[in-house]
Structure formats: C-alpha cells, structure tokens
Design a protein around this motif. Sequence first.
Motif, PDB file in Angstrom:
ATOM      1  N   CYS A  40       1.612  -3.298   2.129  1.00 19.97           N
ATOM      2  CA  CYS A  40       3.035  -3.136   1.860  1.00 19.97           C
ATOM      3  C   CYS A  40       3.817  -4.037   2.810  1.00 19.97           C
ATOM      4  O   CYS A  40       3.239  -4.786   3.592  1.00 19.97           O
ATOM      5  CB  CYS A  40       3.469  -1.674   2.038  1.00 19.97           C
ATOM      6  N   VAL A  73       8.327   0.101   2.485  1.00 20.40           N
ATOM      7  CA  VAL A  73       8.076   1.531   2.610  1.00 20.40           C
ATOM      8  C   VAL A  73       9.298   2.276   3.115  1.00 20.40           C
ATOM      9  O   VAL A  73       9.479   3.451   2.853  1.00 20.40           O
ATOM     10  CB  VAL A  73       6.880   1.794   3.550  1.00 20.40           C
ATOM     11  N   ARG A  89       0.800   5.581  -4.796  1.00 18.41           N
ATOM     12  CA  ARG A  89       1.216   4.803  -5.964  1.00 18.41           C
ATOM     13  C   ARG A  89       0.715   3.367  -5.873  1.00 18.41           C
ATOM     14  O   ARG A  89       0.301   2.778  -6.874  1.00 18.41           O
ATOM     15  CB  ARG A  89       2.739   4.851  -6.109  1.00 18.41           C
ATOM     16  N   ASN A  90       0.724   2.800  -4.665  1.00 18.41           N
ATOM     17  CA  ASN A  90       0.228   1.434  -4.499  1.00 18.41           C
ATOM     18  C   ASN A  90      -1.258   1.336  -4.824  1.00 18.41           C
ATOM     19  O   ASN A  90      -1.713   0.354  -5.407  1.00 18.41           O
ATOM     20  CB  ASN A  90       0.475   0.949  -3.071  1.00 18.41           C
ATOM     21  N   GLU A 125       7.865  -3.154  -2.839  1.00 17.21           N
ATOM     22  CA  GLU A 125       9.104  -2.728  -2.203  1.00 17.21           C
ATOM     23  C   GLU A 125       8.776  -2.143  -0.839  1.00 17.21           C
ATOM     24  O   GLU A 125       7.736  -1.499  -0.663  1.00 17.21           O
ATOM     25  CB  GLU A 125       9.816  -1.671  -3.057  1.00 17.21           C
ATOM     26  N   ARG A 180       6.858  10.073   2.712  1.00 16.58           N
ATOM     27  CA  ARG A 180       7.250   8.949   1.861  1.00 16.58           C
ATOM     28  C   ARG A 180       6.190   7.859   1.870  1.00 16.58           C
ATOM     29  O   ARG A 180       5.889   7.251   0.834  1.00 16.58           O
ATOM     30  CB  ARG A 180       8.593   8.388   2.333  1.00 16.58           C
ATOM     31  N   LYS A 181       5.626   7.601   3.048  1.00 21.75           N
ATOM     32  CA  LYS A 181       4.586   6.575   3.136  1.00 21.75           C
ATOM     33  C   LYS A 181       3.340   6.991   2.361  1.00 21.75           C
ATOM     34  O   LYS A 181       2.702   6.163   1.702  1.00 21.75           O
ATOM     35  CB  LYS A 181       4.237   6.305   4.602  1.00 21.75           C
ATOM     36  N   ASP A 208       3.255   8.960  -0.244  1.00 23.19           N
ATOM     37  CA  ASP A 208       3.586   8.813  -1.664  1.00 23.19           C
ATOM     38  C   ASP A 208       3.501   7.350  -2.082  1.00 23.19           C
ATOM     39  O   ASP A 208       2.937   7.017  -3.132  1.00 23.19           O
ATOM     40  CB  ASP A 208       4.990   9.362  -1.917  1.00 23.19           C
ATOM     41  N   ARG A 209       4.039   6.477  -1.235  1.00 23.44           N
ATOM     42  CA  ARG A 209       4.024   5.046  -1.549  1.00 23.44           C
ATOM     43  C   ARG A 209       2.595   4.509  -1.583  1.00 23.44           C
ATOM     44  O   ARG A 209       2.226   3.741  -2.480  1.00 23.44           O
ATOM     45  CB  ARG A 209       4.850   4.285  -0.507  1.00 23.44           C
ATOM     46  N   CYS A 210       1.781   4.912  -0.620  1.00 21.93           N
ATOM     47  CA  CYS A 210       0.394   4.437  -0.575  1.00 21.93           C
ATOM     48  C   CYS A 210      -0.393   4.918  -1.789  1.00 21.93           C
ATOM     49  O   CYS A 210      -1.219   4.184  -2.334  1.00 21.93           O
ATOM     50  CB  CYS A 210      -0.280   4.911   0.712  1.00 21.93           C
TER      51      CYS A 210
END
Length: 229
Positions: free
Chosen positions: A72, A223, A139-140, A221, A132-133, A135-137
């Motif tokens: 990211c 993080v 999805r990534n 996008e 949040r991180k 969740d982002r990881c």
Amino acid sequence: MLKEIQFTSHQTRLLEEYQIPLDGLQGVKALEYEKGEFICIEGLPILHLLFVFEGKAKVCFQTENGKSLLLCFYHTGGMIGEIELMMSDPIAKTSIQAISAVKCIGLPLTQNRERLLSNTAFLHFIGTTLARKLDRCSRNSAHIILDTLQARLSSYIEITNRQGVFRDKLTDVAELLGTSYRHLLRVLEKLCVQGVLEKQAPGYFIVDYAALRKNGRGFYEPVEKKGWG
C-alpha cells in the motif's frame, strides 16, 4: 539523508489531534526523509513512532525468495510504527520507502512507550487505525488475487507519477506488482493503445487521467489520509 527540521506549534496541534499532549514526552522531533530513503526496513529496529504530515511513501513486504511486494501507500496523515508499539516489538514488520520528501513527527518509542500505552484516548485512536488497516489489507489481498495487472498498474501510476509523467524503473515496478517485466510491458503498451498513456523519452505521459483512475479503481489508495494542513 534523514535530517531534523524545525518543530513548530503546528506540529504540536497535530499531536493534540491524536490526544497526545506534548508535556511529558521525551525526544520529540520533526524529521524529514529524502525521496528514495527508507523510513524503516523490514527486520530492523524501528526507533520512532512517526506521524506523516507531508509526503508519500510506499509500503513493501519481502517474500521468502527475496523479492519485494507492494502492499500500500502512505500519504499525508499516515502513522508508522503503531504495530510495533502495540506488540512491544521494535522490529519493523515491513519496509517503507519515501517516494517524495516525507516530513514526520517522531516520538522515540523506547522513551515514550509507557506514557503512550497509558493514554486511553490515544489507544482508542490506534485501535481504530489498526482496524482500518486490517480492513484495507483484507481487501487488498483479494484484489491482488482477483484484479488484473492493468488495474493495479493504473492505480500505481496514478499515485507515483510526477507532474503527469510515470518514469519509475520498470524492472522494479514489475517486482513490486508481482509480475514479469514482459507482462508489464504488454500492459503498458495496451494502455498506450487505449489512449490512456503516451510513451515518450522521459517515460509514460498520462493522456487520460480519468480513464487511468477508472482503470485503477483506487486499488492503492492510501491506508490513511486525514488531510492535515
């Protein structure tokens, strides 16, 4: 080369946004990393909890075969070192490299660990940040498996271009995106045929920014992006 810059009242206010009063903290500094400089290196100690207030950086993970995989990006507003703080383990879990000049507030972890971990308001903020991180990881990870290279490359170019020109070393980009150099060239050629990019001597010019962003779908996008300023 890493250098210390002037610490101003503006940085004090930024810390207060995280419920971190300056009183009682030790060794707080404003730091600047040059473009291309590593902010931390996977497997080596991380010395500061960092709050990025200007610049961009990329986060990479080294695989067992020695290659780097892009995870990211950090933009203004990102925090670096909170995982190491919460795990009480100073060893960096990833490598983070500045892709522009990066300015941070640095809190030495050793001297300030106890005070930070006793600050419940700050711990609540870290909990939200880590959620949040995660969740982002998650999805990534799905995107890396399911999305096309064109989508990932488009998002990468959108973030790393300089004044509308993409000129990163392509062999490095291929490694970061987990693909072959030949496949990367084929996708770049496809983007040129589609009128999204145009190849010229310095690199690849972005002709259709809207199409590039649509292709990328915000894959890389940042993080965090609190928009400090």
